[in-house]
Design an enzyme around this catalytic site. Structure first.
Site, PDB file in Angstrom:
ATOM      1  N   GLU A 280      48.456  47.081  51.219  1.00  0.00           N
ATOM      2  CA  GLU A 280      49.492  46.078  50.968  1.00  0.00           C
ATOM      3  C   GLU A 280      49.344  44.897  51.920  1.00  0.00           C
ATOM      4  OE1 GLU A 280      51.505  46.050  48.395  1.00  0.00           O
ATOM      5  OE2 GLU A 280      50.622  47.957  47.755  1.00  0.00           O
TER       6      GLU A 280
ATOM      7  N   HIS B  83      49.048  38.077  45.426  1.00  0.00           N
ATOM      8  CA  HIS B  83      49.086  39.440  45.991  1.00  0.00           C
ATOM      9  C   HIS B  83      48.501  40.439  44.999  1.00  0.00           C
ATOM     10  CE1 HIS B  83      51.027  42.788  48.328  1.00  0.00           C
ATOM     11  NE2 HIS B  83      50.935  43.366  47.144  1.00  0.00           N
ATOM     12  N   GLU B  84      48.896  40.328  43.741  1.00  0.00           N
ATOM     13  CA  GLU B  84      48.380  41.253  42.725  1.00  0.00           C
ATOM     14  C   GLU B  84      46.885  41.047  42.491  1.00  0.00           C
ATOM     15  OE1 GLU B  84      50.332  43.621  41.980  1.00  0.00           O
ATOM     16  OE2 GLU B  84      51.971  42.607  43.009  1.00  0.00           O
TER      17      GLU B  84
ATOM     18  N   HIS C 295      44.925  43.009  44.971  1.00  0.00           N
ATOM     19  CA  HIS C 295      44.677  44.404  44.602  1.00  0.00           C
ATOM     20  C   HIS C 295      43.454  44.513  43.691  1.00  0.00           C
ATOM     21  CE1 HIS C 295      48.005  46.517  46.419  1.00  0.00           C
ATOM     22  NE2 HIS C 295      48.907  45.707  45.884  1.00  0.00           N
TER      23      HIS C 295
END
Length: 306
Positions: free
Chosen positions: A213, A168-169, A172
Site C-alpha cells: 500500500e 494508486h490503483e 498495484h
C-alpha cells in the site's frame, strides 16, 4: 461474481481506502493547465517500498517461480472474466464518449507511469468511497486490466484527487501485487503449521501487504506530483466527508501521532503494532508519503525527466 469471491482470492480490495459513511456535497476543482512530467521508462522497482521491493525480488527469483506464476495468472484470468462481465452488466464503463474527463484522467495517469496498456475504468454505484483493481497488469490490448471507482468517491473528491487515487490503483497493476502477494502466500503455506516459524511467516506477509500500500501511495504521488493533492484525497476518504480540506493540519496530525507513539508506554506500542490491518493507519500513510516526497529518491525520479 461479487467482491466476496474476489477477496477470497486475495484480490479485493486493493484500493487506497474504503469508507462506509455517505458522501457529502461535491467539491471539485477543474484540471489546471499544468502538465505533469511523463516518467518514460519508469520501473516499479524505482518506487516500491523497500520491503515490497525485497520480497518481490526474492519470490520472483525463487526456484519454480515461473511455473507458479503461470498457474496464478491462469487462475486470475478466469476471475477477471467474471469480474468484467459483472461490471459490464451493473456498472458504467468509462470511455471517450462516457465520462470523457475520467477517460482522459486515467489515460494521463497511465502515461505518466509508462503503462503500455491503459486499463479499463468502471464507475460503480456505491455509498462507500472506494477504488480497487485486480492488480494484475495485462499487456493484451484486447483484455486490459480493470480499475473501479465508486460513485461516492467521485462525489467526494476533486478531479485531481480522483486521478491520484486512480494512480494508486495503477501502482498495484504496475507492481503486479496480486501475482506476487499470492505467490508469497502460497510459498509460505507449508511454514504456517510450524511452531514460531508459522507466526513469523504470517507477520511477514502482513507487513508485505502494508508495504504494498505504501508503494502505491508513492505511485499516486508520482502521478499527481503534488503531495497536498494525495494527502487531500486521503483526508476526504478517511474523514468520510468532503468538508475536511486542511491537508496541512492532517499532515501535522500524522506528526503528532508519530511523536505520541514514540513516547507511549511499550505495552501500548506493542498492542498497536500487533493489530491486524489490510491497510496502514491513515496517519501513517500520510507521514510515510511526506517523508518520501522529501526524499532524494523521489526527487531523483521526478527530477530525471524534463
Amino acid at each position: 461474481m461479487n467482491k466476496a469471491i474476489i477477496s477470497l482470492l486475495l484480490l479485493l480490495p486493493n484500493g487506497i481506502g474504503a469508507l462506509s459513511t455517505p458522501s457529502a456535497t461535491t467539491t471539485t476543482s477543474s484540471r489546471d493547465s499544468r502538465r505533469n512530467k511523463i516518467l518514460k521508462g519508469i520501473d516499479a522497482s524505482q518506487f516500491r517500498h523497500p520491503l515490497d521491493r525485497d520480497l518481490t525480488n526474492f519470490f520472483s527469483n525463487a526456484p519454480l517461480s515461473n511455473v507458479a506464476t503461470s498457474a496464478i495468472q491462469r487462475s486470475l484470468s478466469i476471475v477477471e472474466q467474471g469480474v468484467r462481465l459483472d461490471l459490464l452488466s451493473s456498472s458504467v464503463k468509462v470511455s471517450p464518449n462516457q465520462m470523457p474527463e475520467l477517460h482522459e484522467s486515467i489515460q494521463e495517469a497511465a502515461s505518466i507511469l509508462d503503462m503500455g496498456v491503459v486499463p479499463e475504468l468502471y464507475v460503480q454505484s456505491s455509498p462507500q468511497a472506494n477504488a480497487y483493481t485486480l492488480a494484475l497488469q495485462n499487456q493484451d490490448k484486447n483484455k486490459p486490466a480493470i480499475v473501479v471507482v465508486t460513485s461516492a468517491l467521485l462525489d467526494r473528491c476533486s478531479d485531481e484527487e480522483v486521478q491520484a487515487i486512480i494512480g494508486h490503483e495503477l501502482g498495484h497493476l504496475k507492481c503486479s501485487h496480486s501475482l506476487y502477494l499470492t505467490l508469497g502466500g502460497l510459498a509460505s503455506t507449508p511454514l504456517r503449521a510450524l511452531p514460531l516459524v508459522g507466526s513469523q511467516a504470517d507477520k511477514l506477509l502482513q507487513e508485505w501487504r502494508l508495504a504494498a500500500e505504501y508503494s502505491c501511495d508513492r505511485a499516486a504521488l508520482l502521478v499527481s506530483q503534488d503531495v497536498s493533492v494525495v494527502a487531500g484525497a486521503m483526508l476526504k476518504l478517511f474523514a468520510g466527508t468532503s468538508r475536511a480540506t486542511n491537508t496541512e493540519a492532517f499532515i501535522d496530525q500524522s506528526r503528532e501521532y508519530e511523536q505520541l507513539l514514540k513516547d507511549a508506554n511499550p505495552l501500548v506500542q506493542a498492542s498497536i503494532r500487533r493489530q491486524q490491518r489490510t491497510h496502514p493507519l491513515p496517519v501513517k500513510r500520510v507521514g510515510e508519503l511526506e517523508k518520501w516526497f522529501e526524499s532524494d529518491e523521489y526527487k531523483a525520479i521526478v527530477g530525471g525527466y524534463n
